[in-house]
Design a protein around this motif. Structure first.
Motif, short mmCIF file in Angstrom:
data_model
loop_
_atom_site.label_atom_id
_atom_site.label_comp_id
_atom_site.label_asym_id
_atom_site.label_seq_id
_atom_site.Cartn_x
_atom_site.Cartn_y
_atom_site.Cartn_z
N MET A 143 43.18 48.29 37.56
CA MET A 143 44.20 48.21 36.61
C MET A 143 44.76 46.48 36.71
O MET A 143 44.87 46.06 37.78
CB MET A 143 45.33 49.20 36.58
CG MET A 143 44.91 50.66 36.51
SD MET A 143 44.13 50.75 34.81
CE MET A 143 45.45 50.48 33.75
N PRO A 144 45.18 46.11 35.53
CA PRO A 144 45.68 44.87 35.75
C PRO A 144 46.94 44.65 36.55
O PRO A 144 47.65 45.63 36.42
CB PRO A 144 46.07 44.50 34.14
CG PRO A 144 45.21 45.31 33.64
CD PRO A 144 45.10 46.47 34.38
N PRO A 145 47.40 43.73 37.27
CA PRO A 145 46.58 42.35 37.44
C PRO A 145 45.34 42.56 38.25
O PRO A 145 45.01 41.31 38.51
CB PRO A 145 47.78 41.44 37.61
CG PRO A 145 48.54 42.44 38.55
CD PRO A 145 48.48 43.73 38.24
N PHE A 146 45.05 43.40 38.80
CA PHE A 146 43.98 43.56 39.69
C PHE A 146 42.74 43.72 39.22
O PHE A 146 41.71 43.86 40.13
CB PHE A 146 44.39 44.71 40.77
CG PHE A 146 45.78 44.91 41.39
CD1 PHE A 146 45.96 43.79 42.50
CD2 PHE A 146 46.53 45.71 40.88
CE1 PHE A 146 47.40 43.93 42.83
CE2 PHE A 146 47.75 45.69 41.31
CZ PHE A 146 48.12 44.86 42.30
N ASP A 147 42.49 43.79 37.78
CA ASP A 147 41.15 44.04 37.30
C ASP A 147 40.23 43.05 37.50
O ASP A 147 38.90 43.33 37.57
CB ASP A 147 41.47 44.33 35.82
CG ASP A 147 41.98 43.06 34.95
OD1 ASP A 147 42.82 42.67 35.71
OD2 ASP A 147 41.67 42.97 33.94
N GLN A 148 40.43 41.99 38.09
CA GLN A 148 39.42 40.92 38.55
C GLN A 148 38.46 41.27 39.60
O GLN A 148 37.42 40.91 39.84
CB GLN A 148 39.85 39.45 38.79
CG GLN A 148 40.67 38.98 37.36
CD GLN A 148 39.54 38.33 36.42
OE1 GLN A 148 38.43 38.06 36.66
NE2 GLN A 148 40.07 38.84 35.24
#
Length: 241
Positions: free
Chosen positions: A141-146
């Motif tokens: 999930m954002p902000p980890f989606d990268q």
């Protein structure tokens, strides 16, 4: 690209309107006749939303291509997202040997042939095989989606769990179906306090004689603030040959 790869993965793993498989006799559970086509309702249920779409698959026929100095032959199945799968029928089963994404100019050969479904003496209760697989819906999930691109494949053990099941789909009721059960464990690092998390993923496919894949279910149970999973169901809505 990640979404396309996940949709393509679903397509592997195939209407006889209101038909009974028992009337078809002892036909292949993975038909490869040129011109055959399958339509599926593909439903994803996730904690952060639902996603429903139609997935189309059709067999284009048998072909070959060169990989280095080696010629690779197989039946081509094309999905509605433009992915081509190259399938070989061998004495002991049906194998995927290569695939080509819509953005690729030539097929990419699998390092090892990937067994889709055994046949002959191997199509029996308790027969197992192992393949690496990737999550279908598991995502950061954002902000980890990268970090989604870094999700690693994991091993899944498949087993012939039943040979005579009845399955109901929008395309009809199918009898004498083979059920394949898959189980795998995905490990990911949540955070410093929770450490590593182990998620049990269950995967089930049903194959009808003369038709192929009629239903697929996959459960990736995870609902945290940083990573979520969900459930995927793929049901046959139409088949023609």
């Amino acid at each position: 690209m990640l979404k396309k790869l996940r949709v393509a993965a679903l397509a592997l793993t195939l209407t006889l309107p209101l038909s009974s498989c028992s009337l078809l006799g002892d036909k292949d559970y993975f038909p490869l006749e040129s011109g055959s086509s399958w339509s599926y309702s593909l439903n994803k249920v996730m904690p952060d939303g639902k996603n429903n779409k139609q997935l189309e698959i059709r067999t284009l026929g048998e072909t070959g291509f060169l990989s280095g100095e080696k010629e690779i032959e197989g039946f081509v199945r094309r999905t509605s997202d433009g992915t081509d799968y190259f399938i070989q029928e061998r004495d002991d089963g049906f194998y995927r040997v290569a695939k080509r994404l819509v953005v690729e100019t030539k097929p990419q050969v699998d390092k090892e042939a990937r067994l889709i479904l055994p046949k002959g003496r191997n199509l029996r209760l308790g027969y197992t095989w192992t393949l690496d697989t990737s999550p279908y819906v598991m995502h950061w999930m954002p902000p980890f989606d990268q970090a989604n691109a870094s999700i690693k494949p994991f091993d899944m053990v498949y087993e012939i769990a039943a040979l005579d099941e009845t399955v109901e789909t929008p395309a009809g009721v199918f009898e004498k179906c083979v059920r394949v059960d898959g189980t795998g464990k995905m490990v990911f690092y949540a955070d410093a306090s929770a450490g590593y998390q182990e998620i049990l993923i269950n995967h089930t496919e049903w194959y009808a004689p003369g038709v192929g894949l009629v239903k697929l279910e996959r459960d990736e149970p995870l609902n945290t603030s940083i990573m979520k999973g969900g459930k995927v169901t793929m049901s046959l809505t139409r088949f023609s040959n």
